[in-house]
Design a protein around this motif. Structure first.
Motif, mmCIF file in Angstrom:
data_model
loop_
_atom_site.group_PDB
_atom_site.id
_atom_site.type_symbol
_atom_site.label_atom_id
_atom_site.label_comp_id
_atom_site.label_asym_id
_atom_site.label_seq_id
_atom_site.Cartn_x
_atom_site.Cartn_y
_atom_site.Cartn_z
ATOM 1 N N CYS A 102 74.914 55.881 37.352
ATOM 2 C CA CYS A 102 75.322 56.255 35.993
ATOM 3 C C CYS A 102 76.456 55.349 35.524
ATOM 4 N N THR A 104 77.927 55.772 32.280
ATOM 5 C CA THR A 104 78.630 56.309 31.116
ATOM 6 C C THR A 104 80.033 56.821 31.477
ATOM 7 N N LEU A 105 80.774 57.234 30.438
ATOM 8 C CA LEU A 105 82.240 57.350 30.518
ATOM 9 C C LEU A 105 82.796 58.076 31.750
ATOM 10 N N ALA A 106 82.355 59.316 32.004
ATOM 11 C CA ALA A 106 82.968 60.054 33.117
ATOM 12 C C ALA A 106 82.753 59.304 34.427
ATOM 13 N N CYS A 107 81.553 58.762 34.606
ATOM 14 C CA CYS A 107 81.279 58.021 35.835
ATOM 15 C C CYS A 107 82.038 56.701 35.874
ATOM 16 N N CYS A 153 74.289 58.442 31.036
ATOM 17 C CA CYS A 153 74.710 59.753 31.570
ATOM 18 C C CYS A 153 73.577 60.563 32.189
ATOM 19 N N LEU A 154 73.745 60.914 33.450
ATOM 20 C CA LEU A 154 72.731 61.678 34.187
ATOM 21 C C LEU A 154 72.996 63.179 34.133
ATOM 22 N N ALA A 155 73.895 63.596 33.239
ATOM 23 C CA ALA A 155 74.205 65.017 33.074
ATOM 24 C C ALA A 155 74.697 65.630 34.380
ATOM 25 N N CYS A 156 75.636 64.946 34.991
ATOM 26 C CA CYS A 156 76.279 65.490 36.181
ATOM 27 C C CYS A 156 77.717 64.991 36.243
ATOM 28 N N CYS A 157 78.356 64.934 35.055
ATOM 29 C CA CYS A 157 79.633 64.256 34.896
ATOM 30 C C CYS A 157 80.768 64.931 35.664
ATOM 31 N N VAL A 162 77.952 59.421 39.927
ATOM 32 C CA VAL A 162 76.699 59.883 40.512
ATOM 33 C C VAL A 162 75.627 58.801 40.409
ATOM 34 N N GLY B 98 78.840 63.900 28.956
ATOM 35 C CA GLY B 98 79.845 64.934 29.146
ATOM 36 C C GLY B 98 79.245 66.324 29.291
HETATM 37 S S1 FES Z 1 78.800 60.194 32.680
HETATM 38 FE FE1 FES Z 1 77.787 59.958 34.566
HETATM 39 S S2 FES Z 1 76.723 61.785 34.732
HETATM 40 FE FE2 FES Z 1 77.594 61.979 32.787
#
Ligand code: FES
Ligand SMILES: Cc1cc2nc3c(=O)[nH]c(=O)nc-3n(C[C@H](O)[C@H](O)[C@H](O)COP(=O)(O)O)c2cc1C
Lengths: 186, 447
Positions: A102, A104-107, A153-157, A162, B98
């Motif tokens: 992943c 996206t931001l959180a990852c 985003c894999l929806a596991c932020c 992940v 998110g």
């Molecule tokens: S940003 Fe990686 S799972 Fe949502």
């Protein structure tokens, strides 16, 4: 390749495979089952059949496009335009195990760029080569064992970073974990 | 999967995650029934369909997918006896960065969704339903399909369900890696076997023209689960848990720079940002201070730590006066977040501490939107890519003086000029990051 030939190949690289010849009766029975889930419109089975084909053969070649289109009373372009729109589908072979990290931001905040680089190193891929989409395969090792790519985003932020490895989600990956994860896959 | 903490925080009230929180809870139908499963459906088939819709309205249930539309009102757009087929499509695309709540329902408590879906089908005279699940949840698709078979074998769905004379078929449909499929009309196109291009509005609601151009309800996974609890607890009791306009509980997903990220469930309006971050989520990493919060999924406008909002509120003598509302005291509910210029959205709360570079963070989101634009509308297709290229260039040391202004112009020319709300979703981050952190963008522009 000459222009006309390229058009016949739906505009992509030269394709020599004829996956349709490897079709089994079980495969066709599953196709009928999938189509039966859409009593109102057969066309709705396009995505399910593409998934089914790709899961079975590894990718969808031109014979697959034509076969699915004929099965659903569509023209090949109706299927090709899905292959080039939806990032999941591909018209070339990918690695036996696909590692989708992943991006996206959180990852990314939790170090996913590092993690992806480590995965590339562990399987022997250049981390700077990107996946271009439109039906192409993600970067793949020459032995055909692994592909590594960034996905969104894999929806596991909450347990970032992940990766989806094959069908399995791996959470809270530390860069130092990566060599062991890859070793277990081999 | 570890994001749900075993002991709920005292502020929490778990109804959606109640089963999942139990040690040893499994996804099979026997476990579900042993935990009170399908009792609400049994009650529903003894009710008049209009009574069910009235209960959902009285419960003040708002959609949990992002737009927050009142669920009962949406259902009442369907005319029970119009002679047309009706469809329900469950939105399990869960792809707003998110957001990670539906994942747990689909994998660990699929019967909760099937029960809610069956109740809504009974209320709206719907005999065919699809559960659209993003293909990055391959196990969930199998788990939910197995649950459907189990429910059918026990007579909770299928022909003449629970002896009610009502038939319902449910199928699983898998997506194929495109974020835009979360937008409800794109989702319907995708389910029809086409490219996921959002449809031109009006009609604004699929209840008018939906799947196969027939009246259709699209609801988020969590929304439908709440329906079961409304019948179980009673509409009035359910509504009372929340705020006047926003009944019941809602799940929240917290990610980023907190000690205990994860999923939580609170009565609507029960926590402030301060309580959520510093109490429930265990605060920030050692030595860090709060910089920003994105409260409702990546599209929601960012909030800057230390901001004080001016809002209207009742003064001591009952008249409306301007009030100061410090950022940390903002209550996490739909109306408060809206009054301070952002949104509850999908309740995906992303927390950023003082170690984060805002140009870097925005660039990450810009790359997401540039990748996910479906390409139908020019302002979005071109604009999202330009914004992403500009923030990338600024990060790489190639910033130019005019960049912040140009970025702003591009974003302003996307929002409101596209077929679907992706246009807003991709311009709000740029607009709000620039407005809230101008100094960082000016610095990057000069570098
Ligand atoms: S940003 Fe990686 S799972 Fe949502
Ligand atoms: C770009 C975009 C992406 C969306 N993604 C999702 C999603 O992943 N899941 C979801 O439930 N709703 C998503 N929505 C909202 C849906 O369009 C729709 O409002 C929702 O599914 C309705 O269900 P609800 O009323 O139960 O919330 C998205 C909307 C937009 C504009």
């Amino acid at each position: 390749m000459r222009r006309e030939e390229k058009q016949r190949n739906h505009g992509m690289t030269e394709m020599k495979t004829r996956q349709v010849e490897q079709m089994t009766p079980e495969f066709e029975a599953d196709v009928e089952e999938l189509i039966s889930h859409y009593p109102v419109s057969k066309r709705s089975a396009s995505l399910p059949l593409l998934h089914h084909w790709q899961n079975h053969f590894g990718f969808v070649d031109d014979t697959g496009i034509e076969w699915i289109a004929a099965k659903l009373d569509l023209t090949p372009i109706n299927i090709l335009e899905l292959l080039t729109f939806y990032p999941w589908f591909r018209r070339e072979a990918a690695g036996k195990t696909i590692i989708r990290v992943c991006r996206t931001l959180a990852c990314a905040m939790a170090g996913s760029y590092d993690v992806k680089e480590k995965f590339c190193e562990a399987v022997g891929l250049d981390p700077h080569v990107e996946h271009h989409g439109f039906g192409s395969a993600p970067p793949t090792t020459p032995d055909g064992k692994f592909s590594v790519e960034f996905v969104e985003c894999l929806a596991c932020c909450g347990s970032a970073p992940v990766a989806l490895i094959g069908d399995d989600l791996v959470e809270n990956i530390k860069p130092s974990d990566v060599p062991a994860i890859v070793k277990n896959l081999k | 999967m570890s994001a749900l903490h075993p002991t709920p925080h005292p502020k929490e009230r778990r109804i959606i995650f109640e089963n999942i929180s139990k040690p040893g809870y499994a996804a099979d139908i026997d476990t579900y029934i042993a935990n009170g499963g399908y009792e609400s459906l049994k009650k529903a088939v003894t009710m008049k369909p209009s009574e069910i819709i009235d209960a959902v309205k009285a419960a003040n249930l708002r959609g949990r997918g992002g737009a927050g539309f009142p669920c009962g009102t949406k259902w009442s757009f369907i005319k029970y006896d119009d002679g047309k087929p009706h469809y329900i499509v469950v939105n399990g695309d869960e792809s707003e960065p998110g957001t990670f709540k539906d994942r747990y329902i689909l994998h660990q408590d699929p019967h909760q969704l099937i029960e809610g879906l069956a109740i809504s089908a009974f209320a709206t005279n719907t005999r065919l339903a699809y559960i659209y699940i993003r293909c990055e949840f391959p196990h969930a698709a199998k788990i939910v399909w197995k649950a459907i078979q189990e429910a059918k074998a026990r007579g909770f769905i299928g022909k003449n369900l629970l002896g009610s004379g009502f038939d319902l078929d449910i199928y699983v449909h898998q997506g194929a890696g495109a974020y835009i499929c979360g937008e409800e009309t794109a989702l319907l196109e995708s389910l029809e076997g086409k490219r996921a291009y959002p449809r031109i509005k009006p009609p604004y609601f699929p209840a008018v023209l939906g799947l196969y151009m027939k009246p259709t309800i699209v609801n988020n996974v969590e929304t439908l689960c709440h329906v079961k609890h409304i019948l179980r607890i009673g509409a009035a009791e359910y509504a009372r848990m929340g705020t006047p306009g926003d009944g019941g509980t809602r799940t929240m997903c917290v990610s980023g720079d907190v000690m205990r990220p994860g999923i939580y469930e609170f009565p609507c309006g029960a926590v402030t940002i301060r309580e959520l971050i510093f109490d429930v989520c265990g605060g920030l990493k050692p030595g860090r201070t709060l910089k920003a919060v994105i409260p409702g999924g990546s599209s929601a406008k960012i909030m800057r730590a230390g901001e004080v909002y001016k809002i209207k509120g009742k003064g001591p003598d009952g008249t409306m006066v301007d009030k100061d509302l410090p950022m940390l005291d903002v209550v996490m509910d739909a109306s408060t977040l809206q009054s301070v210029g952002t949104m509850m959205g999908s309740a995906g709360v992303m927390v950023l501490d003082d170690s984060r570079d805002m140009v870097w963070a925005l660039n990450n989101l810009n790359q997401f939107y540039a990748h996910e634009s479906c390409g139908q509308c020019t302002p979005c297709r071109e604009g999202s890519l330009w914004m992403s290229k500009m923030t990338t260039r600024m990060l790489d040391g190639g910033g130019r003086d005019k960049d912040p202004k140009t970025l702003q112009d591009i974003a302003n020319n996307i929002a409101g000029r596209t077929i679907c709300a992706f246009g807003e979703a991709c311009s709000w981050p740029t607009q709000s990051f620039l407005a809230k952190f101008p100094e960082e963008f000016e610095k990057a522009a000069r570098s």
